[in-house]
Motif scaffolding. Sequence first.
Motif, PDB file in Angstrom:
ATOM      1  N   LEU A  54       0.828  -1.200   0.000  1.00 41.00           N
ATOM      2  CA  LEU A  54       0.000   0.000   0.000  1.00 41.00           C
ATOM      3  C   LEU A  54       0.865   1.254   0.000  1.00 41.00           C
TER       4      LEU A  54
ATOM      5  N   PHE B  64      -4.577   3.732   4.620  1.00 36.96           N
ATOM      6  CA  PHE B  64      -5.168   4.284   3.400  1.00 36.96           C
ATOM      7  C   PHE B  64      -5.737   5.677   3.653  1.00 36.96           C
TER       8      PHE B  64
ATOM      9  N   ILE C 129     -10.014  -2.381  -0.376  1.00 43.94           N
ATOM     10  CA  ILE C 129      -9.096  -1.935   0.671  1.00 43.94           C
ATOM     11  C   ILE C 129      -9.854  -1.580   1.948  1.00 43.94           C
TER      12      ILE C 129
ATOM     13  N   LEU D  39      -2.821   8.335   2.497  1.00 44.52           N
ATOM     14  CA  LEU D  39      -3.227   8.739   1.143  1.00 44.52           C
ATOM     15  C   LEU D  39      -4.247   9.867   1.160  1.00 44.52           C
TER      16      LEU D  39
ATOM     17  N   ILE E  64      -7.643   0.679  -6.272  1.00 35.67           N
ATOM     18  CA  ILE E  64      -7.380   0.232  -4.902  1.00 35.67           C
ATOM     19  C   ILE E  64      -8.693   0.055  -4.147  1.00 35.67           C
TER      20      ILE E  64
ATOM     21  N   ILE F 281      -6.427   5.145  -7.493  1.00 34.66           N
ATOM     22  CA  ILE F 281      -7.148   5.163  -6.212  1.00 34.66           C
ATOM     23  C   ILE F 281      -8.433   4.344  -6.340  1.00 34.66           C
TER      24      ILE F 281
ATOM     25  N   ILE G 231       0.936   4.396  -2.636  1.00 38.46           N
ATOM     26  CA  ILE G 231       0.751   5.780  -2.178  1.00 38.46           C
ATOM     27  C   ILE G 231       1.889   6.662  -2.669  1.00 38.46           C
TER      28      ILE G 231
END
Length: 327
Positions: free
Chosen positions: A15, A62, A51, A66, A46, A43, A19
């Motif tokens: 992850l 996350f 996620i 992010l 993901i 994004i 990012i």
Amino acid sequence: SKFYKPLEITSSDALQSEIHRIGPNLTSLDTNWKVRVECIQQIGHILRGNILTKNTTLIQQFIDDLLMGYRDAICKQIEELRSGVIKEICRVLSYLAVLIDENEAHATLKPAIEPFIDYIVPSILKQLKQTILVISHCCNIALRTILKRCPVGLKSIHHLMNNADASQQKTVCLRVRCMEYVQMLIEVQHYHAHYLQRHDVMASFVQCVIRNIADPHPSVRFVARQCVWSLDAVYPSQKYWQHIVAHISPQNVKYVMADKGVFKMFAAPIGTGHKIELSGQQHRKNTSNSNNTSTAHRINHDEDQEEEEQPKPAAASMMNKSQRPKS
């Protein structure tokens, strides 16, 4: 969503690698717009990889690294004037909102996302004043989806009410939109209920409605009158409508009472998170025939089709063509 391919991430390192690939490309508008679109789509990939259903550590990473870590970069993309970027960032934010609402496994997810939502709402509102239809329309749809699906904090609530005030916001189309968002908060935003239990917050809602019933523009006044009956429908025991009519002019009282007969609540979002089941055929028929909608925004979530109902066209139809909202 049909726009994204599942990208399953199972480790913190994987992850973090994504990012680091996405974030820096979004921090500047000088980056090639196609590269930025690809990063925004990443994004979505993901998210499609579930996620938000992973362990708490990955979910928090996350959100923190992010979404919050690059929140200024995300806001820059929201405020971009290139339609391809705007459409993609709005699509991702709408998809994020739907997934958060549909997720029942993590009770802490909604409170965790609230600061991010509060941070991006002002950037979305800025774009609603754009005369470029595709920009203002996409932002309007995204914000409606967010308000229906995600928790918003006091900061966003007051920001919306302030932008509905003619003394603070001169743009008519934005005042109309913000009053529609206020009505939406009253009716379908379940997650803000803990805020509305506070007397000072409800007093602010009531004062916002009273103030905007006397707005210089008829479309703002129309939506404000609708809010009177929204408050009455959602909180009948509080008798808010009686307090409001006691503080407005006799002429406006007549208009408020006349609008009671045509008042309709916003439809709740369609999806498993709201335990609403309608056949696709029946829902499409209802959407196309409803007098309460102007457009339908569709977000595909896995194999299901999510539809967010749109604002009442009556407010916009009362405007002069030069002053209508562009979305």
